[in-house]
Design an enzyme around this catalytic site. Structure first.
Site, mmCIF file in Angstrom:
data_model
loop_
_atom_site.group_PDB
_atom_site.id
_atom_site.type_symbol
_atom_site.label_atom_id
_atom_site.label_comp_id
_atom_site.label_asym_id
_atom_site.label_seq_id
_atom_site.Cartn_x
_atom_site.Cartn_y
_atom_site.Cartn_z
ATOM 1 N N CYS A 1 0.757 -1.036 -0.111
ATOM 2 C CA CYS A 1 -0.165 -0.107 0.081
ATOM 3 C C CYS A 1 0.877 1.217 0.142
ATOM 4 C CB CYS A 1 -0.780 -0.061 1.364
ATOM 5 S SG CYS A 1 -2.411 0.816 0.799
ATOM 6 N N THR A 2 1.712 1.383 -1.095
ATOM 7 C CA THR A 2 2.602 2.650 -0.910
ATOM 8 C C THR A 2 2.810 2.810 -2.671
ATOM 9 O OG1 THR A 2 4.918 3.490 -0.902
ATOM 10 C CG2 THR A 2 4.620 1.011 -0.505
#
Ligand code: PLP
Length: 412
Positions: free
Chosen positions: A349-350
């Site tokens: 999640c980046t």
């Protein structure tokens, strides 16, 4: 890099590694993502280096590049020595057939416990500071063993063209060349072997590497006037191409340069002369394989979302010290259909988890496998595997054995 995929030929449209189609390998190892290394490619690379360098040069493998035990066992039969950077790597190196006196332990911040292990093992401790010298003497006295040591020297020059500089100027690595005489005076009864200069890594310029080797030999010869030298480690720094802009390193001039240095300067020392390589020996022998779990469109961009990411192969995301992010070579391993432009992202999640930014790939759907090349060095162990709690990838060493039997096509 038109030849990047050449070592991994396709059979029935599917990329193979060590003769095994990657979809079949995925089934064999128990799923994706995984790293696969090709035993034959490792051997062939060592042979190519040996063919280019003079016979007088000993070849050492820097374990940090890829410490997978199976890789180390294979490399122990291929190279003349190992360089380790921690007690963990030391243990793995000692588990192979590599003799202890061919193992060197370099790196700053060795703890006293690590020094105890190294001295007890009988490997060469490459001292990085005067403080480390004091501690290794104490350890030797405590164990009743004469520690075998070399000095890692921080040279008074740096190497042009290195992706990473580890020598010249102020450094946490090695003892500044001008401090070496004072440190030598404190050796006491340590079993001193010689000097190690490692000034930079990931260099694709043969002229810069040759220049650094000439400067290193000059420096070592000057230091050898102070003390008998039996071991000279000239470092390495040989780079591999990571993006389409990079050209492969030309070993020819490096071999010629070393031959000249052996003939004109090094032979008089009667020392074991070492070139120490990590990524050059293993980097191109490995791929990282990850599966497409989602295919989505967002405002004109097609994203392939895979089950791997920077937590396994940080370098391919451009976050392993690269000054500029460039795509590592990658391919759809299970398809050769019409090409489209896509962005390949990992499952973290980046936005940093970018594996291929607007790359031209064969069309891939959910379930297809993506292979990222140049993954044999600084992959799994140089990545933040605990980040976001995903499972660790598997690793497998293949090839060099009988070909797999049965259909090459693997349906899952
Ligand atoms: C002392 C030492 N030896 C060897 C290496 C291996 O470098 P490479 O994998 O670029 O050959 C390094 C890399 O940092 C190093 O510091």
């Amino acid at each position: 890099m038109s030849n990047t995929t050449e070592p991994f030929p396709r059979v029935n449209g599917v990329l193979t590694v060590g003769g095994v189609p990657v979809d079949r390998l995925a089934a064999r190892v128990g799923g994706t993502p995984f790293f696969a290394y090709d035993r034959d490619l490792l051997s062939r690379r060592v042979a190519a280096v040996r063919a280019a360098l003079p016979a007088e040069i000993s070849l050492s493998y820097a374990v940090k590049a890829n410490p997978m035990p199976a890789v180390l066992h294979h490399m122990s039969g291929e190279v003349d020595g190992f360089d380790v950077a921690s007690a963990g790597e030391l243990q793995k190196a000692l588990d192979t057939t590599m003799p202890a006196d061919r193992i060197s332990f370099a790196g700053p911040g060795k703890t006293t416990d690590e020094l105890v292990q190294a001295v007890a093992a009988g490997v060469t401790v490459e001292l990085e500071s005067a403080g480390e010298l004091t501690r290794v003497r104490e350890v030797g006295e405590r164990l009743g063993i004469r520690p075998r040591v070399a000095l890692r020297v921080n040279p008074d020059f740096s190497v042009r063209g290195s992706g990473m500089t580890l020598g010249g100027g102020a450094q946490q690595f090695g003892i500044d060349a001008e401090q070496v005489p004072a440190v030598l005076a404190r050796l006491g009864d340590l079993d001193f072997h010689g000097f190690h200069v490692f000034a930079g890594s990931q260099n694709l310029r043969a002229d810069s590497i040759c220049e650094a080797q000439r400067a290193t030999v000059d420096l070592v010869l000057k230091l050898a006037e102070l003390v008998p030298v039996r071991y000279v480690n000239l470092g390495g720094g040989f780079g591999i191409p990571y993006s389409a802009r990079d050209a492969a390193l030309d070993l020819g001039p490096i071999g010629e340069n070393l031959a000249k240095l052996v003939d004109t300067q090094l032979r008089q020392l009667d020392a074991r002369v070492v070139i120490e390589l990590g990524r050059y020996l293993v980097g191109e022998a490995g791929i990282y394989v990850t599966r497409v779990v989602d295919r989505k469109h967002s405002r004109g961009t097609t994203f392939l979302v895979v089950d791997g990411g920077l937590h396994h192969q940080l370098a391919a995301s451009g976050n392993f010290g690269q000054k500029i992010r460039r795509n590592y070579p990658l391919t759809v391993a299970t398809s050769e259909s019409a090409v489209e432009t896509v962005t390949v992202v990992g499952c973290l999640c980046t936005p940093l988890d970018l594996l291929g930014d607007k790359v031209e790939l064969a069309r891939a759907d959910v379930g297809d496998l993506i292979a990222i090349f140049q993954a044999g060095a600084y992959g799994l162990t140089a990545s933040p595997t605990a980040f976001l709690g995903h499972p660790s990838p598997r690793e497998v060493l293949v090839g060099g054995t009988a070909p797999v039997s049965g259909e090459n096509q693997c349906r899952q």
